[in-house]
Scaffold this motif. Sequence first.
Motif, short mmCIF file in Angstrom:
data_model
loop_
_atom_site.label_atom_id
_atom_site.label_comp_id
_atom_site.label_asym_id
_atom_site.label_seq_id
_atom_site.Cartn_x
_atom_site.Cartn_y
_atom_site.Cartn_z
N ASN A 212 0.85 -1.19 0.00
CA ASN A 212 0.00 0.00 0.00
C ASN A 212 0.89 1.24 0.00
O ASN A 212 1.38 1.68 1.02
CB ASN A 212 -0.90 -0.02 1.24
N ARG A 213 1.10 1.79 -1.19
CA ARG A 213 2.08 2.88 -1.29
C ARG A 213 1.62 4.16 -0.60
O ARG A 213 2.44 4.97 -0.19
CB ARG A 213 2.36 3.15 -2.76
N THR A 214 0.34 4.33 -0.49
CA THR A 214 -0.12 5.56 0.17
C THR A 214 0.11 5.50 1.68
O THR A 214 0.25 6.52 2.33
CB THR A 214 -1.62 5.78 -0.10
N ARG A 215 0.17 4.27 2.22
CA ARG A 215 0.36 4.13 3.66
C ARG A 215 1.84 3.95 4.02
O ARG A 215 2.34 4.57 4.94
CB ARG A 215 -0.45 2.92 4.17
N GLN A 216 2.52 3.06 3.28
CA GLN A 216 3.92 2.77 3.54
C GLN A 216 4.67 2.74 2.22
O GLN A 216 4.95 1.69 1.68
CB GLN A 216 4.06 1.41 4.26
N PRO A 217 5.00 3.89 1.65
CA PRO A 217 5.74 3.89 0.38
C PRO A 217 7.10 3.23 0.55
O PRO A 217 7.77 3.42 1.55
CB PRO A 217 5.87 5.38 0.05
N SER A 218 7.48 2.42 -0.42
CA SER A 218 8.78 1.76 -0.34
C SER A 218 9.41 1.69 -1.72
O SER A 218 8.74 1.89 -2.74
CB SER A 218 8.62 0.34 0.22
N LEU A 219 10.68 1.43 -1.74
CA LEU A 219 11.42 1.25 -2.98
C LEU A 219 11.30 -0.23 -3.36
O LEU A 219 11.64 -1.11 -2.57
CB LEU A 219 12.88 1.63 -2.76
N GLU A 220 10.81 -0.51 -4.56
CA GLU A 220 10.54 -1.89 -4.96
C GLU A 220 11.31 -2.24 -6.21
O GLU A 220 11.31 -1.51 -7.19
CB GLU A 220 9.04 -2.10 -5.20
N VAL A 221 11.97 -3.40 -6.18
CA VAL A 221 12.69 -3.92 -7.34
C VAL A 221 12.20 -5.34 -7.58
O VAL A 221 12.20 -6.16 -6.66
CB VAL A 221 14.21 -3.92 -7.10
N THR A 222 11.74 -5.62 -8.80
CA THR A 222 11.22 -6.93 -9.14
C THR A 222 12.04 -7.54 -10.26
O THR A 222 12.22 -6.93 -11.31
CB THR A 222 9.75 -6.84 -9.60
#
Length: 557
Positions: A212-222
């Motif tokens: 949930n980016r609005t609550r806990q934005p994080s850096l994501e690599v897939t």
Amino acid sequence: MKPETQQTLIQAAHMVRHLAQTLTDRPLSIANTPFVCNSLQTLVRLRIVLEEEQPRLSATARLQWRPLIQWLGTLLDRPNPATFHRLARLIRDETPIYRNWVEEETETWPMPWGLLQHQRYHRIVAIIGPGIGIGDEIKLKALIEGLAAPTQIPGERIALHSFCPNIWSVLLPMCAHGDLTTQPLTPFRHVDGQTLMLFAGFMYQGWLATLNRTRQPSLEVTLALGEVRAHLPGDPRDYRYCALERASGNYSRALTAIQGHLLGETTVKHYATQSYHARKHEHIHLLINPFTSKHSPLTPSDWAGYLGIIRRAIPSGKSILCQIIPGLTDSCRDYAGRLKTLAGSFLHSQDVIRVLDETGPTFHEGNALPQVFAALQSADLLLTIDTYTAHLAAHTRTISIALCLNRNAPFWDPAPHTFWLTLQSGNVALGVLIRAVTSLFEGHGIRGGSKFIATAAQATRMMTEIRPVLSDIDHWSHSRRVRLAGKFNRLWHAWPPAVQAALEAVDGADGWPRLYPTVTDPDFTNTGEWCDRLTLSNFFRLCCLAAATRSTRWGQA
């Protein structure tokens, strides 16, 4: 429905879908029974998660999730490929909340060079899915270490969650390790804006939207095969980079290119500069692994015959200590026992052959990988089917001969002392090359003696100057390429005709006779392509092994 509840349901459903798809696609053999059993245990736990969330849902939402929970129960009662496939389709096509979430439109842009250079993350959480084999999982070690290096993240702030956590207790013991079999959703519970989330081996759909980016934005690599996507906090776009073209279709090299692209690194140590790890034993320590998750046509008698070839290539005055990896099932252990019995007829009186755990702790899922790793670190030579041990041997720099069910060059590790020999090449070619590799590290068996070694060392060193793996493709002058081709041509003709024929059989289109006209063609300037093709060949690996021995004890072939 609360956002936290919806997020949990989506994460659980995506994990179920990927497990179901993996179990549909993965062939069954005696060696991967533990994986199947563990996957079923994980599905049981995910079904419990889905059921526990139901009271928090509206009546309409419960109706949407109920078919999935019911079908998951049916699958667990009667597991088979058809029910796995039906479950994966049910999630994808007939669960609207899930489908709408993962099909959320996200703008995708080409990934700029050095995307993560200025990102200040202080923690790494890696989630390595079931769709990636242990051999490919091993290859992620360098990338994880590379991602931790720019901000000097210590091991205690790196969490590695895998369906095979024991491999990480061996490769990166200073990090935290999580078992996705027993705790499939734990990695999502401790994410904040300073966390880099690394997803490897999962389908792309949805993993860039499960947090949930609005609550806990994080850096994501897939990560997927030869490709990477990334999402930065506060940025509406996803960035994509495909490295396969620059890596000549090899996924190991693609991972290296991905690391360079993410972090803005321009150079990397070429595989050809890495010498094998020389052992010092009075005897030859040989390790054998005949087990793979795929169906193998090889019998214990076949493996005993290969051992006989190795025995004949070793001077009679030198003894062999041979250890056989027993596998994790009763069927595997019985197979290993029959191999041991049959191999006895090929060995000398001073030789010793035993199953790996005969003189130590009994081999089981909890200690198998540490035992194999320790055995590889002391082994002189590994004889294995194309499976995780071949990739682990590249990490320990152990000379290894990997027998492959078919040609699968994109997945073969480029390490210069791992030889990939296809069964389709025939027993004659396999026998010749097994003997050649064994003779090389024993320091005999080729024409040319020390002059050959000097030429091999010079030629393989020149290969490291062609281009680092991550640099742009260079354009060598024609005369320079011809000089290099001349050295490798002399090396080629130093091999006996039987070895040349065997190399042509196993290397195919990457064999030296087919590559030589390309290297010397004045109109062909793509240095990177023929460089990669040559360095992936078993001919080049034999040259590297010869150069690395630095021995003067060479007989005449």
